[in-house]
Every structure is written in structure tokens, then in C-alpha cells.
Design a protein around this motif. Structure first.
Motif, PDB file in Angstrom:
ATOM      1  N   ASP A   1      74.319  31.096  47.407  1.00 23.41           N
ATOM      2  CA  ASP A   1      75.438  31.980  47.740  1.00 23.41           C
ATOM      3  C   ASP A   1      75.724  31.944  49.237  1.00 23.41           C
ATOM      4  O   ASP A   1      76.865  32.129  49.661  1.00 23.41           O
ATOM      5  CB  ASP A   1      75.132  33.412  47.298  1.00 23.41           C
TER       6      ASP A   1
ATOM      7  N   THR B   1      79.708  31.546  49.639  1.00 17.36           N
ATOM      8  CA  THR B   1      80.603  31.640  48.492  1.00 17.36           C
ATOM      9  C   THR B   1      81.255  33.010  48.548  1.00 17.36           C
ATOM     10  O   THR B   1      80.596  34.038  48.395  1.00 17.36           O
ATOM     11  CB  THR B   1      79.833  31.472  47.177  1.00 17.36           C
TER      12      THR B   1
ATOM     13  N   VAL C   1      80.902  36.037  45.913  1.00 18.00           N
ATOM     14  CA  VAL C   1      79.581  36.645  45.748  1.00 18.00           C
ATOM     15  C   VAL C   1      79.080  37.261  47.051  1.00 18.00           C
ATOM     16  O   VAL C   1      78.599  38.400  47.076  1.00 18.00           O
ATOM     17  CB  VAL C   1      78.565  35.606  45.234  1.00 18.00           C
TER      18      VAL C   1
ATOM     19  N   PRO D   1      82.032  40.425  49.369  1.00 17.46           N
ATOM     20  CA  PRO D   1      82.830  41.243  48.452  1.00 17.46           C
ATOM     21  C   PRO D   1      83.785  42.183  49.189  1.00 17.46           C
ATOM     22  O   PRO D   1      83.466  42.707  50.257  1.00 17.46           O
ATOM     23  CB  PRO D   1      81.769  42.043  47.692  1.00 17.46           C
TER      24      PRO D   1
ATOM     25  N   LEU E   1      73.375  41.595  49.659  1.00 20.34           N
ATOM     26  CA  LEU E   1      73.404  40.427  48.791  1.00 20.34           C
ATOM     27  C   LEU E   1      72.035  40.180  48.156  1.00 20.34           C
ATOM     28  O   LEU E   1      71.935  39.878  46.966  1.00 20.34           O
ATOM     29  CB  LEU E   1      73.849  39.206  49.589  1.00 20.34           C
TER      30      LEU E   1
ATOM     31  N   ARG F   1      71.379  42.305  45.279  1.00 18.08           N
ATOM     32  CA  ARG F   1      72.135  41.909  44.083  1.00 18.08           C
ATOM     33  C   ARG F   1      71.617  40.609  43.491  1.00 18.08           C
ATOM     34  O   ARG F   1      72.223  40.056  42.560  1.00 18.08           O
ATOM     35  CB  ARG F   1      73.622  41.753  44.411  1.00 18.08           C
TER      36      ARG F   1
ATOM     37  N   GLY G   1      71.139  37.698  45.310  1.00 14.64           N
ATOM     38  CA  GLY G   1      71.763  36.556  45.958  1.00 14.64           C
ATOM     39  C   GLY G   1      70.762  35.475  46.331  1.00 14.64           C
ATOM     40  O   GLY G   1      69.573  35.726  46.510  1.00 14.64           O
TER      41      GLY G   1
END
Length: 311
Positions: A115, A163, A166, A169, A192, A195, A197
Motif C-alpha cells: 500500500d 496506493t 488505501v 483516504p 494505515l 487497518r 496496511g
């Protein structure tokens, strides 16, 4: 593949350095680079003429965005609004991408399904005092594993590829409360990681960081080291992980005591390695004194005051 990458450069009153950064991107990954976006963080909009001149040299659009409220997070957010590219690379205005930089980031990013992918940085401080230069060039460098692959911990935002859907946000993913002190990327990457990442390291994606004379000093580096030290404690505090805050504060206290004592001995002996010892002590103090309001002011308004005083 289609052109799907935008490189974003926040800038504040560094026309020569900005020009070097943008020119280093010309010809990078020609089948993938869509545009270069420069976010001018000067209220006076001083970078516009430089960007317009550079646009005539480049084979891709060089887009100018004015972000008049000084602050590093504000500048990054403003640059994002100017592009719809699904992949976002960041290069700071004091950095210079080596040939193949973007291609190496893309290769590692896609090979490992990352990511966020970070590249290596080599620091350069030609204006530093001779005894201090090795420390400063190491300080402004970023090193990682010898081989490309996934890594557990993130690095900094400069010299990276993300990215967008992802890692970035919302319309303003960088926390503007960090505008003056920096650390906006720490908060972004902590979220991240929470989550799930994935972070990767691309050793072949090399950039050079050129430290100007006003940054090639021990005082500036120690301020930055203190701010870096604050990061782990502040991240835990932001997550209300008070056990983590206590742990990092204890680690910081131990580091500050041990390294300060060693730094004193090395300073008396006039050893060049006293700079490294002071750096470790400053990072320890940062972990201990992490509270809001104690962050060194290094960006945004502080940079405007410095440039105004030197004019």
C-alpha cells in the motif's frame, strides 16, 4: 499500462532546489508518469514562475497549486486535490530522484502488493563543518534492508509511493495539526497499519536529500531528532494507548540519561562522535517530553520567518 502515477512536491521558497527536484523527474517511468504537481506553500505564491518555466521542459504536465496557508500537511493535501491519479508518489523539494527512481518504486510496490513503498535516501551536506558532515549526511539519509520486500515499520513520506484508495483516504488525509512540527506522515501510517496496511522497501529507488546551509547544523539536526523521538509516544497517546506511552517514556528517560552522559565525555574529548551521542539523547528526551505544545516548529510559519529574516 496507462499513465497512472502523479508525483507531488510541496515547496516553500526554494526555487533552485525545487527546479532540481522537478528536473530529476523528467523522463522517469515515461509510460506511467501522468503529471507532476507542485504545491506552493508561500502565501505570496513565489513558486508560480518557476513551475511555469519548468512546465515548458517536461514531457508531462507540471501542475501548479497554491496552498497559501503555510504548513507541510496543508501543502500535501492541496497537491492531492489537483490530481486523480490512483498512485501517488511524494518527493520533497530538497530531494533529487536518481535515474530509475520511480520505476524501482513501482516494481517493488506491485511485486509485493504494498500500500506504501519507501525508497532509499542519501543525505548530502556540503556546507557542514568537516567534523559534523559525516553525522549530518547520515542523519539526512534513509537506509533499510539490502533486498526489496515488505517491512513491518513505515519510514517517512518523502521518497515514497502510495496506493491512493488505501493509503490516502478522504480529501485531506494529512492531519493539519502537524503543519508546523511535521509528523503528519506518522499519524497517516499509524492509521494505515491499524487497518492492516502493507509497507514495502525499495532499495533501488534512490533519492538524494540536499541539506542547505541553514539545516547543515548540529542545532537543527537535534531539533529534528527530538521531534523524531516524540513520534512513538505521540502515536500511542493519539490511540489512547497509555500503557504504550508509559513504556516509551521509560525508554526515553533511560536513553536520555545514558546518551547524555556519554555525550558529555565525548564533548570534553572533542570527539566527532559526540554528535551521534547527542542525537540519541535528543531522541530519548523526545519520547519523554512528547506533550502537545513541545513540538519543535520546523516547517510552515517557522520557515517563512527564517527566509524573511535572511532576505
Amino acid at each position: 499500462m496507462s499513465r497512472d502515477v502523479a508525483v507531488l512536491i510541496p515547496t516553500l521558497r526554494r526555487p533552485d532546489s525545487l527546479a532540481r527536484a522537478v528536473r530529476s523527474l523528467i523522463g522517469q517511468a515515461p509510460n506511467r508518469l501522468r503529471e507532476i504537481v507542485v504545491a506552493d506553500n508561500d502565501p505570496a505564491g513565489s513558486a508560480r514562475a518557476t513551475v511555469e518555466a519548468l512546465a515548458t521542459e517536461a514531457s508531462v504536465p507540471v501542475i501548479y497549486v497554491h496552498a497559501p496557508r503555510p504548513g507541510v500537511a496543508t501543502a500535501r493535501n492541496a497537491a492531492l486535490t489537483a490530481t486523480e491519479a490512483p498512485l501517488i508518489a511524494f518527493l520533497d523539494d530538497d530531494e533529487e530522484a536518481a535515474p530509475g527512481w520511480l520505476a524501482a518504486l513501482l516494481d517493488t510496490h506491485e511485486r509485493f502488493g504494498a500500500d506504501v513503498t519507501f525508497g532509499a535516501i542519501h543525505g548530502r551536506a556540503p556546507d557542514a563543518k568537516p567534523w559534523l558532515r559525516p553525522y549530518l549526511e547520515d542523519f539526512f539519509s534513509r537506509r533499510g534492508p539490502e533486498a526489496a520486500g515488505l517491512v513491518a515499520e513505515p519510514y517517512g513520506c518523502g521518497c515514497s509511493l502510495m496506493t491512493r484508495a488505501v493509503a490516502l483516504p478522504g480529501p485531506a488525509p494529512f492531519d493539519t495539526s502537524a503543519d508546523q512540527s511535521g509528523g503528519e506522515d506518522d499519524k497517516l501510517f499509524a492509521g494505515l497499519a491499524a487497518r492492516g496496511g502493507r509497507f514495502a522497501w525499495a532499495p533501488g529507488a534512490l533519492a538524494f536529500e540536499h541539506a542547505p546551509a541553514h539545516r547543515a547544523t548540529l542545532g537543527y539536526a537535534l531539533k529534528r531528532a527530538f521531534a523524531y523521538g516524540q513520534g512513538p509516544s505521540q502515536t500511542c497517546a493519539h490511540a489512547r494507548d497509555w500503557a504504550g506511552v508509559l513504556k516509551w517514556s521509560a525508554v526515553g528517560a533511560a536513553q536520555a540519561c545514558a546518551w547524555s552522559a556519554l555525550a558529555l565525555v565525548l564533548w570534553i574529548a572533542r570527539r566527532p562522535t559526540r554528535a551521534q551521542a547527542l542525537d540519541r539523547a535528543a531522541r530519548g528526551l523526545g519520547k519523554l517530553f512528547w506533550f502537545n505544545g513541545l513540538e519543535p516548529q520546523l516547517y510552515g510559519a517557522a520557515e517563512l520567518r527564517r527566509t524573511a529574516a535572511s532576505a
